[in-house]
Design a protein around this motif. Structure first.
Motif, PDB file in Angstrom:
ATOM      1  N   THR A   1       0.413  -2.743  -8.958  1.00 50.04           N
ATOM      2  CA  THR A   1       0.493  -2.509  -7.563  1.00 50.04           C
ATOM      3  C   THR A   1       1.229  -1.151  -7.237  1.00 50.04           C
ATOM      4  OG1 THR A   1       0.792  -4.669  -7.159  1.00 50.04           O
ATOM      5  CG2 THR A   1       1.419  -3.251  -5.375  1.00 50.04           C
ATOM      6  N   ALA A   2       1.979  -0.479  -8.084  1.00 54.45           N
ATOM      7  CA  ALA A   2       2.584   0.684  -7.604  1.00 54.45           C
ATOM      8  C   ALA A   2       1.545   1.874  -8.086  1.00 54.45           C
ATOM      9  CB  ALA A   2       3.968   0.994  -8.384  1.00 54.45           C
ATOM     10  N   ALA A   3       0.757   1.716  -9.203  1.00 53.41           N
ATOM     11  CA  ALA A   3      -0.187   2.643  -9.520  1.00 53.41           C
ATOM     12  C   ALA A   3      -1.161   2.481  -8.394  1.00 53.41           C
ATOM     13  CB  ALA A   3      -0.689   2.005 -10.982  1.00 53.41           C
ATOM     14  N   THR A   4      -1.725   1.237  -8.018  1.00 54.53           N
ATOM     15  CA  THR A   4      -2.804   1.295  -6.908  1.00 54.53           C
ATOM     16  C   THR A   4      -2.410   1.855  -5.591  1.00 54.53           C
ATOM     17  OG1 THR A   4      -3.490  -0.886  -7.951  1.00 54.53           O
ATOM     18  CG2 THR A   4      -4.130  -0.253  -5.699  1.00 54.53           C
ATOM     19  N   VAL A   5      -0.973   1.881  -5.204  1.00 56.17           N
ATOM     20  CA  VAL A   5      -0.604   2.415  -3.945  1.00 56.17           C
ATOM     21  C   VAL A   5      -0.373   3.767  -4.271  1.00 56.17           C
ATOM     22  CG1 VAL A   5       1.339   2.847  -2.606  1.00 56.17           C
ATOM     23  CG2 VAL A   5       0.719   0.468  -3.203  1.00 56.17           C
ATOM     24  N   ALA A   6       0.038   4.337  -5.296  1.00 59.09           N
ATOM     25  CA  ALA A   6       0.009   5.935  -5.572  1.00 59.09           C
ATOM     26  C   ALA A   6      -1.313   6.384  -5.637  1.00 59.09           C
ATOM     27  CB  ALA A   6       0.641   6.027  -7.207  1.00 59.09           C
ATOM     28  N   LEU A   7      -2.253   5.754  -6.315  1.00 64.69           N
ATOM     29  CA  LEU A   7      -3.684   6.410  -6.225  1.00 64.69           C
ATOM     30  C   LEU A   7      -4.408   6.391  -4.755  1.00 64.69           C
ATOM     31  CD1 LEU A   7      -5.974   7.093  -7.978  1.00 64.69           C
ATOM     32  CD2 LEU A   7      -6.892   4.789  -8.278  1.00 64.69           C
ATOM     33  N   ALA A   8      -3.909   5.344  -4.191  1.00 63.12           N
ATOM     34  CA  ALA A   8      -4.512   5.239  -2.825  1.00 63.12           C
ATOM     35  C   ALA A   8      -4.059   6.369  -2.039  1.00 63.12           C
ATOM     36  CB  ALA A   8      -4.289   3.940  -1.834  1.00 63.12           C
ATOM     37  N   THR A   9      -2.761   6.892  -2.122  1.00 58.58           N
ATOM     38  CA  THR A   9      -1.937   7.827  -1.416  1.00 58.58           C
ATOM     39  C   THR A   9      -2.500   9.170  -1.909  1.00 58.58           C
ATOM     40  OG1 THR A   9       0.400   6.644  -1.608  1.00 58.58           O
ATOM     41  CG2 THR A   9       0.309   8.850  -1.057  1.00 58.58           C
ATOM     42  N   VAL A  10      -2.798   9.444  -3.104  1.00 57.65           N
ATOM     43  CA  VAL A  10      -3.412  10.711  -3.611  1.00 57.65           C
ATOM     44  C   VAL A  10      -4.833  10.877  -3.062  1.00 57.65           C
ATOM     45  CG1 VAL A  10      -4.047  11.970  -5.401  1.00 57.65           C
ATOM     46  CG2 VAL A  10      -1.914  10.870  -5.556  1.00 57.65           C
ATOM     47  N   ALA A  11      -5.593   9.786  -3.106  1.00 59.21           N
ATOM     48  CA  ALA A  11      -6.877   9.800  -2.682  1.00 59.21           C
ATOM     49  C   ALA A  11      -7.257   9.795  -1.359  1.00 59.21           C
ATOM     50  CB  ALA A  11      -7.790   8.437  -3.402  1.00 59.21           C
ATOM     51  N   TYR A  12      -6.535   9.416  -0.418  1.00 62.61           N
ATOM     52  CA  TYR A  12      -6.416   9.076   1.199  1.00 62.61           C
ATOM     53  C   TYR A  12      -5.901  10.369   1.660  1.00 62.61           C
ATOM     54  CZ  TYR A  12      -6.667   7.180   5.802  1.00 62.61           C
ATOM     55  OH  TYR A  12      -6.795   7.196   7.066  1.00 62.61           O
ATOM     56  N   ARG A  13      -6.666  11.417   2.353  1.00 67.55           N
ATOM     57  CA  ARG A  13      -6.362  12.710   2.788  1.00 67.55           C
ATOM     58  C   ARG A  13      -5.226  12.678   3.610  1.00 67.55           C
ATOM     59  NH1 ARG A  13     -10.817  17.107   3.990  1.00 67.55           N
ATOM     60  NH2 ARG A  13     -10.944  16.860   1.876  1.00 67.55           N
TER      61      ARG A  13
END
Length: 250
Positions: free
Chosen positions: A31-43
């Motif tokens: 879940t932490a990995a998913t949230v981090a990826l979304a944060t990096v990807a979402y401008r």
């Protein structure tokens, strides 16, 4: 008696900080990995969270300058997520090259070091190391926004490490490390995109090109290799510890 109590309290605190925590549940790590990826990807989210990457970037410049014997003058962090670290010494040579090199690779390498600690279960130690490094960085900041950004980041890490329960600490630590590992990649590609558009003529890569007489594009490639390699290796250290229920030997 008071001295004995103080020594006992410090010893207990040291044991608590350095002790390995129970294995983090698989769902929390992923879940932490998913949230981090979304944060990096979402401008829109990246524009705010990128401040943490800038702190790591400028911290890398500062640390390299100190390790190579240069005199560190100060660090400035700006609201547009840019930053500058000023050091004095020879304008050429190994120290200057390492100082220029350290910025873009620092977030990924800090993330990799964090993954090594988490892979061994040292959640609390990671949080305290972060607080300590941010506290040291405060001493070298030379503008109000930089002070505010680092103070807020350090205060958040301290509150989590001191007051939160083990599960919240683990969630915060894994999110931070995943963010550094993933967030260390995007700025490198943004750098090359800016360079192609002629908007970053004095980038770290271009400075390295002038210092070493090697193509600036080669240094961007080095940044990419370090960022991607750290992400893959760090992920390998983080995920198996969650899947297999044991700490990772490395």
């Amino acid at each position: 008696m008071l001295a004995d109590m103080a020594v006992s309290s410090l010893s207990e605190l040291w044991r608590e900080v350095t002790a390995a925590q129970p294995t983090t549940p698989r769902w929390l790590v992923l879940t932490a990995a998913t949230v981090a990826l979304a944060t990096v990807a979402y401008r829109p989210a990246w524009r705010v969270a990128r401040n943490a990457v800038t702190i790591a970037h400028e911290g890398g410049h500062a640390l390299a300058a100190l390790l190579t014997g240069r005199r560190l003058s100060g660090i400035r962090l700006h609201a547009d997520t840019s930053g500058v670290t000023v050091s004095y010494g020879k304008p050429y040579g190994f120290g200057m090259v390492l100082t220029a090199l350290a910025g873009y690779v620092a977030p990924s390498l800090f993330g990799l070091a964090g993954a090594a600690l988490l892979g061994r279960g040292h959640v609390t130690a990671l949080l305290w190391v972060c607080v300590g490094l941010l506290a040291l960085m405060l001493l070298m900041l030379r503008n109000f926004y930089g002070l505010l950004a680092v103070l807020a980041t350090g205060a958040l890490a301290f509150v989590v490490s001191w007051f939160a329960d083990a599960k919240v600490q683990a969630a915060f630590a894994y999110l931070a490390v995943w963010f550094l590992l993933l967030g260390g990649v995007r700025p490198v590609f943004e750098l090359q995109w800016q360079r192609r558009g002629g908007r970053a003529p004095n980038s770290d890569a271009d400075q390295l090109g002038k210092l070493t007489r090697l193509p600036a594009g080669l240094w961007v490639f080095v940044f990419v290799i370090v960022a991607l390699g750290s992400m893959l290796l760090g992920g390998h250290w983080l995920v198996p510890s969650a899947f297999h229920g044991t700490t990772v030997a490395h």
